[in-house]
Write a protein that holds these residues in place. Structure first.
Motif, short mmCIF file in Angstrom:
data_model
loop_
_atom_site.label_atom_id
_atom_site.label_comp_id
_atom_site.label_asym_id
_atom_site.label_seq_id
_atom_site.Cartn_x
_atom_site.Cartn_y
_atom_site.Cartn_z
N ARG A 38 0.83 -1.19 0.00
CA ARG A 38 0.00 0.00 0.00
C ARG A 38 0.87 1.25 0.00
NH1 ARG A 38 -2.57 -0.39 6.14
NH2 ARG A 38 -0.65 0.17 7.28
N GLN A 39 0.29 2.31 -0.52
CA GLN A 39 0.98 3.59 -0.55
C GLN A 39 0.02 4.68 -0.12
OE1 GLN A 39 2.86 4.65 -4.27
NE2 GLN A 39 4.26 6.03 -3.22
N ARG A 45 5.64 3.38 -0.82
CA ARG A 45 4.87 2.15 -0.82
C ARG A 45 5.47 1.17 0.20
NH1 ARG A 45 3.78 -0.19 -6.62
NH2 ARG A 45 6.03 -0.57 -6.52
N GLU A 46 4.59 0.49 0.93
CA GLU A 46 5.05 -0.41 1.98
C GLU A 46 4.36 -1.76 1.87
OE1 GLU A 46 4.02 1.24 5.80
OE2 GLU A 46 1.88 0.99 5.47
N PHE A 47 5.03 -2.76 2.42
CA PHE A 47 4.52 -4.12 2.45
C PHE A 47 3.35 -4.23 3.41
CE2 PHE A 47 4.50 -8.63 2.40
CZ PHE A 47 4.34 -9.05 3.72
N VAL A 48 2.36 -5.04 3.03
CA VAL A 48 1.21 -5.30 3.89
C VAL A 48 1.13 -6.78 4.27
CG1 VAL A 48 -1.31 -5.26 4.09
CG2 VAL A 48 -0.11 -3.38 2.94
N ALA A 49 1.10 -7.65 3.25
CA ALA A 49 0.95 -9.08 3.51
C ALA A 49 1.37 -9.87 2.28
CB ALA A 49 -0.50 -9.42 3.86
N ALA A 50 1.72 -11.13 2.50
CA ALA A 50 2.09 -12.01 1.39
C ALA A 50 1.68 -13.43 1.71
CB ALA A 50 3.58 -11.93 1.10
N VAL A 51 1.45 -14.20 0.65
CA VAL A 51 1.06 -15.60 0.81
C VAL A 51 1.81 -16.44 -0.21
CG1 VAL A 51 -0.95 -15.29 -0.71
CG2 VAL A 51 -0.91 -17.20 0.89
N SER A 52 2.28 -17.60 0.21
CA SER A 52 3.01 -18.48 -0.68
C SER A 52 2.08 -19.12 -1.70
CB SER A 52 3.71 -19.57 0.14
OG SER A 52 2.74 -20.38 0.79
N TRP A 53 2.67 -19.77 -2.69
CA TRP A 53 1.86 -20.32 -3.77
C TRP A 53 0.85 -21.34 -3.27
CZ3 TRP A 53 1.74 -25.50 -4.88
CH2 TRP A 53 2.73 -26.29 -4.26
N SER A 54 1.20 -22.07 -2.24
CA SER A 54 0.32 -23.10 -1.72
C SER A 54 -0.57 -22.61 -0.59
CB SER A 54 1.15 -24.27 -1.18
OG SER A 54 1.89 -23.84 -0.05
N ALA A 55 -0.39 -21.34 -0.23
CA ALA A 55 -1.08 -20.75 0.91
C ALA A 55 -0.62 -21.35 2.22
CB ALA A 55 -2.61 -20.85 0.78
N TYR A 60 2.86 -10.90 7.55
CA TYR A 60 2.16 -9.63 7.64
C TYR A 60 3.06 -8.54 8.19
CZ TYR A 60 -2.03 -12.53 7.20
OH TYR A 60 -2.98 -13.42 6.75
N ALA A 61 2.75 -7.32 7.80
CA ALA A 61 3.38 -6.18 8.44
C ALA A 61 2.84 -6.08 9.87
CB ALA A 61 3.06 -4.90 7.68
N ASP A 62 3.67 -5.61 10.77
CA ASP A 62 3.25 -5.50 12.17
C ASP A 62 2.01 -4.62 12.31
OD1 ASP A 62 6.61 -5.52 13.61
OD2 ASP A 62 5.27 -7.16 13.02
N SER A 63 1.91 -3.62 11.47
CA SER A 63 0.82 -2.64 11.59
C SER A 63 -0.55 -3.24 11.26
CB SER A 63 1.09 -1.45 10.67
OG SER A 63 1.20 -1.88 9.33
N VAL A 64 -0.58 -4.39 10.58
CA VAL A 64 -1.86 -4.99 10.20
C VAL A 64 -2.06 -6.36 10.83
CG1 VAL A 64 -1.77 -3.74 8.02
CG2 VAL A 64 -1.07 -6.15 8.09
N VAL A 93 -3.59 3.61 -1.35
CA VAL A 93 -3.83 2.82 -2.54
C VAL A 93 -3.20 1.45 -2.29
CG1 VAL A 93 -3.45 2.56 -5.01
CG2 VAL A 93 -3.85 4.83 -4.04
N TYR A 94 -3.98 0.42 -2.47
CA TYR A 94 -3.52 -0.95 -2.22
C TYR A 94 -3.21 -1.63 -3.55
CZ TYR A 94 -4.62 -0.65 2.71
OH TYR A 94 -4.62 -0.29 4.04
N TYR A 95 -2.02 -2.22 -3.59
CA TYR A 95 -1.54 -2.88 -4.79
C TYR A 95 -1.35 -4.38 -4.55
CZ TYR A 95 -0.27 1.85 -6.29
OH TYR A 95 -0.29 3.18 -6.63
N CYS A 96 -1.70 -5.13 -5.55
CA CYS A 96 -1.44 -6.56 -5.58
C CYS A 96 -0.17 -6.79 -6.40
CB CYS A 96 -2.64 -7.23 -6.23
SG CYS A 96 -2.48 -8.97 -6.57
N ALA A 97 0.63 -7.76 -5.98
CA ALA A 97 1.86 -8.05 -6.70
C ALA A 97 2.13 -9.55 -6.70
CB ALA A 97 3.03 -7.31 -6.05
N ALA A 98 2.90 -9.98 -7.68
CA ALA A 98 3.22 -11.40 -7.83
C ALA A 98 4.70 -11.59 -8.09
CB ALA A 98 2.41 -12.00 -8.98
N ARG A 99 5.22 -12.70 -7.61
CA ARG A 99 6.61 -13.02 -7.88
C ARG A 99 6.79 -14.52 -7.97
NH1 ARG A 99 10.31 -14.58 -3.74
NH2 ARG A 99 11.95 -13.60 -4.99
#
Length: 123
Positions: A38-39, A45-55, A60-64, A93-99
């Motif tokens: 999110r920015q 822009r800062e990290f919020v959360a992430a999930v692995s391919w298998s879930a 999570y960021a500490d703030s959330v 503004v919340y952004y989705c990203a993939a890697r």
């Protein structure tokens, strides 16, 4: 190549909930780690959360932590961000990203980005 489209943003009051969705194109969605960033106005822009391919792994960021939950449905090529107990400081503004690769909080390692969806939390 992955194309990402976020939805679900809006204007809510403090304490309310929202669920963001990110729909991905491409047949290899299930192989990607997915993240939300999110920015806020005037901020980086800062990290919020992430999930692995298998879930199987989330981070999570500490703030959330404890308020937001990231999840994914590989059958629907969609990742979600459930946001509860929203605060005015969650406005951004919340952004989705993939890697391709493991879970990371570093945005520089994410290869694909959506256009973003606005979340505004009023006090």
């Amino acid at each position: 190549q992955v194309q990402l489209v976020e939805s679900g943003g809006g204007l809510v009051q403090a304490g309310d909930s929202l669920r963001l969705s990110c729909a991905a194109s491409g047949r290899t969605f299930s192989t990607y780690t997915m993240g939300w960033f999110r920015q806020a106005p005037g901020k980086e822009r800062e990290f919020v959360a992430a999930v692995s391919w298998s879930a199987g792994r989330t981070t999570y960021a500490d703030s959330v932590k404890g308020r937001f939950t990231i999840s994914r449905d590989n059958a629907k090529n969609t990742v979600y961000l459930q946001m509860n107990t929203l605060k005015p400081e969650d406005t951004a503004v919340y952004y989705c990203a993939a890697r391709v690769g493991g879970v990371t909080t570093a945005q520089t390692f994410y290869n694909y980005w959506g256009q973003g969806t606005q979340v505004t939390v009023s006090s």
